[in-house]
Design a protein around this motif. Structure first.
Motif, short mmCIF file in Angstrom:
data_model
loop_
_atom_site.label_atom_id
_atom_site.label_comp_id
_atom_site.label_asym_id
_atom_site.label_seq_id
_atom_site.Cartn_x
_atom_site.Cartn_y
_atom_site.Cartn_z
N ASN A 23 7.43 55.45 16.16
CA ASN A 23 8.22 56.11 17.18
C ASN A 23 8.14 55.37 18.46
O ASN A 23 9.18 55.50 19.32
CB ASN A 23 7.53 57.43 17.40
N ASN A 24 7.25 54.31 18.55
CA ASN A 24 7.26 53.52 19.89
C ASN A 24 7.90 52.12 19.71
O ASN A 24 7.68 51.03 20.49
CB ASN A 24 5.80 53.36 20.34
N GLY A 25 8.84 51.90 18.50
CA GLY A 25 9.45 50.75 18.49
C GLY A 25 8.89 49.79 17.67
O GLY A 25 9.58 48.51 17.58
N GLU A 26 7.68 49.97 16.89
CA GLU A 26 7.01 48.81 16.29
C GLU A 26 7.65 48.87 14.75
O GLU A 26 8.04 49.73 14.27
CB GLU A 26 5.53 49.11 16.12
N ILE A 154 0.74 46.90 21.94
CA ILE A 154 0.82 48.11 20.95
C ILE A 154 0.09 49.15 21.12
O ILE A 154 0.24 50.41 21.08
CB ILE A 154 0.58 47.35 19.66
N LEU A 155 -1.07 49.03 21.31
CA LEU A 155 -2.06 50.02 21.45
C LEU A 155 -1.89 50.93 22.80
O LEU A 155 -1.97 52.14 22.84
CB LEU A 155 -3.79 49.53 21.52
N THR A 156 -1.51 50.15 23.61
CA THR A 156 -1.16 51.13 25.16
C THR A 156 -0.09 51.79 24.92
O THR A 156 0.46 52.82 25.72
CB THR A 156 -1.14 49.82 26.19
N LYS A 157 1.07 51.36 24.10
CA LYS A 157 2.19 51.90 23.83
C LYS A 157 1.67 53.28 23.04
O LYS A 157 2.56 54.38 23.35
CB LYS A 157 3.33 51.34 23.00
N ILE A 158 1.20 53.21 22.09
CA ILE A 158 0.94 54.40 21.17
C ILE A 158 -0.14 55.44 21.89
O ILE A 158 -0.37 56.53 21.35
CB ILE A 158 0.51 54.23 19.94
N ALA A 159 -0.81 55.00 23.02
CA ALA A 159 -1.94 55.76 23.43
C ALA A 159 -1.43 56.78 24.32
O ALA A 159 -0.23 56.92 24.67
CB ALA A 159 -2.61 54.83 24.26
N ALA A 160 -2.02 58.02 24.50
CA ALA A 160 -1.72 59.16 25.48
C ALA A 160 -1.50 58.48 26.93
O ALA A 160 -2.10 57.28 27.06
CB ALA A 160 -2.80 60.07 25.47
N LYS A 161 -0.80 59.26 27.82
CA LYS A 161 -0.61 58.86 29.09
C LYS A 161 -1.07 59.85 29.92
O LYS A 161 -0.94 61.19 29.95
CB LYS A 161 0.80 58.60 29.26
N ALA A 162 -1.72 59.44 31.10
CA ALA A 162 -2.12 60.35 32.18
C ALA A 162 -1.83 59.82 33.41
O ALA A 162 -2.07 58.62 33.78
CB ALA A 162 -3.73 60.62 31.94
N ASP A 163 -1.19 60.82 34.36
CA ASP A 163 -0.55 60.07 35.64
C ASP A 163 0.35 58.75 35.46
O ASP A 163 -0.03 57.82 36.12
CB ASP A 163 -1.71 59.99 36.70
N GLY A 164 0.71 58.61 34.16
CA GLY A 164 1.78 57.29 33.86
C GLY A 164 0.83 56.29 33.54
O GLY A 164 1.44 55.30 33.09
#
Length: 466
Positions: A23-26, A154-164
């Protein structure tokens, strides 16, 4: 076709991680030792592109160099088996990421085994459950920094986001990532038990209905107690049983399970002299819950206190419970972060406590509003000895400690077991006491075993002929 990453292990967590990556383009290759899970995943695709492989060798060959393999299989021998199968197929510079709940010492052993091959090994703590894996978990990677940098996009793309910001950061060397996940789970045990005890008091001591307690939890979730666990507890209390029409919670057997991470947290703390009494008490509460038949037999035999006919003011005591729960939560997180700090010092990991709090803000099970405050506390004082003495928390505990005392005392007087509330108060009172009773213990040790003692008025080690 060249795939950017491969996922091995297509159980619930593995398949959702793979879908998250897609879903994140990989461009994601997937493989499972049994074909059925691969076929089931491919049948359920909803516009995503996953490339299935049924032979491990072709799966590995399909990956772009340096190859990045994310394994999500059962911790223990299954993980070792996958790694041993991969070693002959990988080359120097390739990277294996273990996203399972591996014991951090197993991760360190595997790291050492793979290092002579030049294969990078990252122990990647993943928290968020089935939904988090798909929509964005909190991710705790440990290992060599240069290997982390290879997979960080890759890991930062699939991780949850908090305050961006991505709820993923480099934790530290070798097993540090899985260690942080392990203690995260220990904190989770304590947090869950504290919530269960708050529910017990509201229902038993204040005679509130399940619906009324659900309303209270929803209200609490709009304030400083806002957290994932408070939120889902309110939803749990709303759920009706389709068979009986009763609140579903009333027909769920009161025997709690556990998968080992809470136990590992307590054992590691004990081995290293780290006080995690609340986390350990939560573990023991689960063990005691398993003795269901014994508890049923003991109930008519063992006496409790006389029933108190005096009713409590509901509004007043609901607020006491809220404050006690918040203070218990502070104490539990203080113990968990103390375990991070002390273990980091033992292993020279230099754990980024400020950043660890930040990546827990979303995606993970213990996500909570006050993690921002924890991060700020370590930002202001990186070597903070204990969260309890940070100005914000010292002020909160000064104002809330009486409520915790009220709840614990009322629980004792009414015969209601509140192990984590009680342990939180004992920890707080012990930590704030400059002069403890350990002098008696040292005297006893010297008396029966000539273990010696130190004096508080002069240097040296002493022994008395008692």
């Amino acid at each position: 076709m060249v795939n950017t990453i491969g996922v091995i292990g297509l159980g619930v967590m593995g398949r959702n991680i793979a879908l998250n990556m897609a879903n994140n383009g990989e461009q994601v290759a997937v493989y499972n030792y049994t074909r059925d899970l691969t076929d089931q995943l491919m049948e359920k695709l909803d516009g995503q592109t996953l490339i299935p492989y049924y032979e491990l060798e072709t799966f590995v060959q399909s990956l772009a160099v340096p190859r990045k393999v994310f394994i999500m299989v059962t911790a223990g021998t299954a993980t070792d088996s996958v790694i041993q199968s991969l070693i002959p197929l990988l080359q120097q510079g390739d990277i294996i990421m273990d996203g399972g709940n591996s014991h951090y010492q197993d991760t360190e052993r595997r790291y050492d085994e793979l290092k002579p091959h030049g294969i990078g090994y990252l122990g990647v703590g993943v928290s968020g459950g089935e939904v988090g894996a798909l929509t964005g978990p909190s991710i705790m990677p440990g290992g060599d920094l240069h290997f982390y940098n290879e997979v960080a996009p890759i890991l930062t793309k699939i991780a949850a986001k908090a305050d961006g910001e991505a709820c993923c950061t480099y934790i530290g060397p070798k097993g540090a990532g899985h260690f942080v996940k392990m203690v995260h789970n220990g904190i989770e045990y304590a947090d869950m038990q504290l919530i269960a005890e708050a529910y017990t008091f509201l229902r038993g001591n204040l005679s509130l209905s399940v619906e009324e307690i659900a309303d209270i939890f929803e209200t609490w979730n709009e304030g400083e107690l806002k957290s994932y666990l408070i939120e889902i507890t309110a939803e749990i209390l709303r759920k009706k049983d389709n068979v009986t029409g009763l609140p579903l919670v009333d027909v769920i057997l009161d025997q709690a399970g556990q998968k080992g991470t809470g136990k590992w947290t307590s054992l590691q703390a004990i081995d290293n002299g780290i006080p995690t009494s609340i986390i350990t008490e939560a573990l023991f509460a689960r063990y005691l819950s398993a003795l269901k038949e014994e508890r049923i037999q003991a109930q008519p035999i063992l006496a409790g206190p006389a029933k108190n006919t005096q009713s409590l003011d509901k509004a007043e005591w609901i607020e006491y419970v809220r404050q006690a729960l918040y203070m218990g939560k502070i104490c539990a997180y203080a113990q968990g972060f103390t375990q991070y700090k002390m273990t980091s010092e033992i292993n020279n990991w230099n754990l980024p406590l400020k950043d660890i709090a930040l990546i827990f803000r979303n995606g993970c099970i213990i996500r909570a509003e006050f993690l921002n405050v924890i991060s700020e506390a370590y930002d202001e004082k990186a070597d903070l000895a204990n969260l309890l003495i940070a100005p914000y928390f010292a002020d909160k505990t000064a104002r809330y400690q009486q409520s915790l005392r009220n709840i614990v005392c009322e629980g004792i007087q009414s015969g209601v077991a509140l192990p984590c509330f009680s342990s939180s108060l004992a920890y707080y009172d012990s930590y704030r006491t400059g002069a403890s009773n350990a002098n008696i213990l040292q005297a006893q040790r010297d008396y029966f075993g000539a273990h010696t003692y130190k004096r508080n008025d002069m240097e040296g080690t002493f022994h008395t002929e008692w």
